[in-house]
Design a protein around this motif. Structure first.
Motif, PDB file in Angstrom:
ATOM      1  N   GLY A 139       0.844  -1.192   0.000  1.00 13.47           N
ATOM      2  CA  GLY A 139       0.000   0.000   0.000  1.00 13.47           C
ATOM      3  C   GLY A 139       0.876   1.237   0.000  1.00 13.47           C
ATOM      4  O   GLY A 139       1.772   1.367  -0.834  1.00 13.47           O
ATOM      5  N   ARG A 140       0.665   2.121   0.954  1.00 13.08           N
ATOM      6  CA  ARG A 140       1.451   3.350   1.034  1.00 13.08           C
ATOM      7  C   ARG A 140       2.615   3.235   2.004  1.00 13.08           C
ATOM      8  O   ARG A 140       3.304   4.203   2.279  1.00 13.08           O
ATOM      9  CB  ARG A 140       0.547   4.505   1.447  1.00 13.08           C
ATOM     10  N   ILE A 141       2.840   2.045   2.556  1.00 15.84           N
ATOM     11  CA  ILE A 141       3.902   1.847   3.543  1.00 15.84           C
ATOM     12  C   ILE A 141       5.156   1.335   2.848  1.00 15.84           C
ATOM     13  O   ILE A 141       5.108   0.412   2.052  1.00 15.84           O
ATOM     14  CB  ILE A 141       3.476   0.850   4.632  1.00 15.84           C
ATOM     15  N   THR A 142       6.286   1.959   3.172  1.00 14.28           N
ATOM     16  CA  THR A 142       7.583   1.517   2.661  1.00 14.28           C
ATOM     17  C   THR A 142       8.342   0.867   3.809  1.00 14.28           C
ATOM     18  O   THR A 142       8.473   1.432   4.880  1.00 14.28           O
ATOM     19  CB  THR A 142       8.394   2.715   2.119  1.00 14.28           C
ATOM     20  N   TYR A 143       8.828  -0.354   3.569  1.00 15.12           N
ATOM     21  CA  TYR A 143       9.576  -1.101   4.575  1.00 15.12           C
ATOM     22  C   TYR A 143      11.046  -1.183   4.184  1.00 15.12           C
ATOM     23  O   TYR A 143      11.360  -1.478   3.025  1.00 15.12           O
ATOM     24  CB  TYR A 143       9.052  -2.544   4.674  1.00 15.12           C
ATOM     25  N   GLN A 144      11.931  -0.950   5.140  1.00 18.04           N
ATOM     26  CA  GLN A 144      13.351  -1.224   4.929  1.00 18.04           C
ATOM     27  C   GLN A 144      13.494  -2.744   4.955  1.00 18.04           C
ATOM     28  O   GLN A 144      12.995  -3.397   5.872  1.00 18.04           O
ATOM     29  CB  GLN A 144      14.209  -0.552   6.001  1.00 18.04           C
ATOM     30  N   THR A 145      14.152  -3.291   3.960  1.00 19.47           N
ATOM     31  CA  THR A 145      14.157  -4.735   3.768  1.00 19.47           C
ATOM     32  C   THR A 145      15.551  -5.242   3.463  1.00 19.47           C
ATOM     33  O   THR A 145      16.306  -4.598   2.744  1.00 19.47           O
ATOM     34  CB  THR A 145      13.205  -5.107   2.602  1.00 19.47           C
ATOM     35  N   LEU A 146      15.884  -6.409   4.029  1.00 16.27           N
ATOM     36  CA  LEU A 146      17.095  -7.127   3.628  1.00 16.27           C
ATOM     37  C   LEU A 146      16.693  -8.139   2.565  1.00 16.27           C
ATOM     38  O   LEU A 146      15.670  -8.808   2.683  1.00 16.27           O
ATOM     39  CB  LEU A 146      17.716  -7.888   4.806  1.00 16.27           C
ATOM     40  N   PHE A 147      17.495  -8.237   1.520  1.00 14.62           N
ATOM     41  CA  PHE A 147      17.304  -9.237   0.478  1.00 14.62           C
ATOM     42  C   PHE A 147      18.469 -10.211   0.593  1.00 14.62           C
ATOM     43  O   PHE A 147      19.628  -9.831   0.412  1.00 14.62           O
ATOM     44  CB  PHE A 147      17.278  -8.578  -0.903  1.00 14.62           C
ATOM     45  N   LEU A 148      18.150 -11.445   0.928  1.00 14.59           N
ATOM     46  CA  LEU A 148      19.169 -12.455   1.189  1.00 14.59           C
ATOM     47  C   LEU A 148      19.168 -13.501   0.080  1.00 14.59           C
ATOM     48  O   LEU A 148      18.106 -14.017  -0.272  1.00 14.59           O
ATOM     49  CB  LEU A 148      18.886 -13.160   2.524  1.00 14.59           C
ATOM     50  N   GLY A 149      20.340 -13.817  -0.443  1.00 11.44           N
ATOM     51  CA  GLY A 149      20.474 -14.931  -1.370  1.00 11.44           C
ATOM     52  C   GLY A 149      20.839 -16.161  -0.563  1.00 11.44           C
ATOM     53  O   GLY A 149      21.939 -16.234  -0.016  1.00 11.44           O
ATOM     54  N   VAL A 150      19.900 -17.113  -0.432  1.00  6.57           N
ATOM     55  CA  VAL A 150      20.117 -18.310   0.376  1.00  6.57           C
ATOM     56  C   VAL A 150      20.038 -19.533  -0.532  1.00  6.57           C
ATOM     57  O   VAL A 150      19.058 -19.709  -1.262  1.00  6.57           O
ATOM     58  CB  VAL A 150      19.073 -18.431   1.509  1.00  6.57           C
ATOM     59  N   THR A 151      21.067 -20.365  -0.484  1.00  9.15           N
ATOM     60  CA  THR A 151      21.130 -21.543  -1.346  1.00  9.15           C
ATOM     61  C   THR A 151      20.653 -22.783  -0.593  1.00  9.15           C
ATOM     62  O   THR A 151      21.117 -23.072   0.508  1.00  9.15           O
ATOM     63  CB  THR A 151      22.569 -21.765  -1.855  1.00  9.15           C
ATOM     64  N   VAL A 152      19.720 -23.481  -1.213  1.00 14.39           N
ATOM     65  CA  VAL A 152      19.213 -24.761  -0.701  1.00 14.39           C
ATOM     66  C   VAL A 152      19.319 -25.764  -1.845  1.00 14.39           C
ATOM     67  O   VAL A 152      18.696 -25.571  -2.899  1.00 14.39           O
ATOM     68  CB  VAL A 152      17.747 -24.647  -0.231  1.00 14.39           C
ATOM     69  N   LEU A 153      20.129 -26.807  -1.651  1.00 13.29           N
ATOM     70  CA  LEU A 153      20.297 -27.862  -2.660  1.00 13.29           C
ATOM     71  C   LEU A 153      20.599 -27.288  -4.047  1.00 13.29           C
ATOM     72  O   LEU A 153      19.892 -27.547  -5.023  1.00 13.29           O
ATOM     73  CB  LEU A 153      19.058 -28.763  -2.706  1.00 13.29           C
ATOM     74  N   ASP A 154      21.617 -26.472  -4.125  1.00 15.01           N
ATOM     75  CA  ASP A 154      22.129 -25.905  -5.380  1.00 15.01           C
ATOM     76  C   ASP A 154      21.195 -24.907  -6.066  1.00 15.01           C
ATOM     77  O   ASP A 154      21.412 -24.548  -7.212  1.00 15.01           O
ATOM     78  CB  ASP A 154      22.513 -27.008  -6.373  1.00 15.01           C
ATOM     79  N   LYS A 155      20.150 -24.464  -5.394  1.00 21.46           N
ATOM     80  CA  LYS A 155      19.288 -23.423  -5.944  1.00 21.46           C
ATOM     81  C   LYS A 155      19.283 -22.250  -4.977  1.00 21.46           C
ATOM     82  O   LYS A 155      19.112 -22.438  -3.774  1.00 21.46           O
ATOM     83  CB  LYS A 155      17.863 -23.934  -6.154  1.00 21.46           C
ATOM     84  N   THR A 156      19.490 -21.040  -5.500  1.00 17.43           N
ATOM     85  CA  THR A 156      19.522 -19.849  -4.653  1.00 17.43           C
ATOM     86  C   THR A 156      18.166 -19.156  -4.694  1.00 17.43           C
ATOM     87  O   THR A 156      17.615 -18.895  -5.764  1.00 17.43           O
ATOM     88  CB  THR A 156      20.632 -18.885  -5.106  1.00 17.43           C
ATOM     89  N   TYR A 157      17.647 -18.860  -3.506  1.00 18.05           N
ATOM     90  CA  TYR A 157      16.364 -18.186  -3.346  1.00 18.05           C
ATOM     91  C   TYR A 157      16.607 -16.787  -2.821  1.00 18.05           C
ATOM     92  O   TYR A 157      17.482 -16.577  -1.987  1.00 18.05           O
ATOM     93  CB  TYR A 157      15.490 -18.944  -2.335  1.00 18.05           C
ATOM     94  N   GLU A 158      15.814 -15.813  -3.296  1.00 13.32           N
ATOM     95  CA  GLU A 158      15.884 -14.465  -2.735  1.00 13.32           C
ATOM     96  C   GLU A 158      14.847 -14.368  -1.628  1.00 13.32           C
ATOM     97  O   GLU A 158      13.642 -14.438  -1.870  1.00 13.32           O
ATOM     98  CB  GLU A 158      15.611 -13.387  -3.778  1.00 13.32           C
TER      99      GLU A 158
END
Length: 176
Positions: free
Chosen positions: A118-137
């Motif tokens: 909506g109108r709310i802005t959140y400060q966010t961490l974006f983490l690249g995490v690998t599980v079984l050779d696939k990286t998820y954001e």
């Protein structure tokens, strides 16, 4: 029903909605405080409070499915504790439930940015995490240090720097 009656009804419903939202927020903050007390993280740990995000829950669910583990939702507020070897996500209150644990060696990227609802802005961490050779954001919407207010840009950047230094310490000699 008259126009005046409709207006009074709408105003009354709006007041009730604001009161209920306030009670739910205060309850969430209180449960967060109780959970952090029950977890009692070491003073050397990085402890953050995250805010609910549907994208976060969807990614956590995909990661759990990929690794063959049970998926848990975060709840409105949750606690993330980073020690010298892992990042652990918790929900609940006096008896916290573990949502997920990621060894720091599986984190390949840490960036700061913003997400919006909506109108709310959140400060966010974006983490690249690998599980079984696939990286998820994986997104982590941040609150301030006590879990009450939204995090500032400076607080987010402090979290990014602290988390990066912990990740780098688990991967000596690698370019993380």
């Amino acid at each position: 029903m008259t126009t005046e009656g409709i207006i009074y009804g709408v105003v009354a419903l709006s007041v009730v909605a604001v009161i209920v939202a306030g009670i739910l927020t205060i309850t969430s903050i209180r449960l967060n405080t109780v959970r952090r007390g029950a977890l009692n993280p070491p003073t050397t740990a990085l402890t953050m409070t995250g805010l609910y995000g549907s994208v976060t829950n969807a990614v956590l669910r995909r990661m759990a499915t990929a690794s063959g583990t049970e998926s848990h939702r975060t709840g409105q507020r949750f606690t993330v504790i980073v020690d010298e070897s892992a990042m652990t996500w918790w929900r609940g209150s006096a008896q916290p439930t573990k949502i997920a644990t990621f060894p720091l060696s599986t984190i390949s990227d840490v960036k700061g940015g913003t997400t919006h609802y909506g109108r709310i802005t959140y400060q966010t961490l974006f983490l690249g995490v690998t599980v079984l050779d696939k990286t998820y954001e994986l997104q982590l919407r941040l609150t301030g240090p006590k879990g009450i207010t939204y995090a500032s840009v400076a607080q987010r950047e402090d979290y990014v720097a602290d988390l990066w230094s912990r990740v780098a310490a688990t991967n000596p000699g690698e370019d993380v």
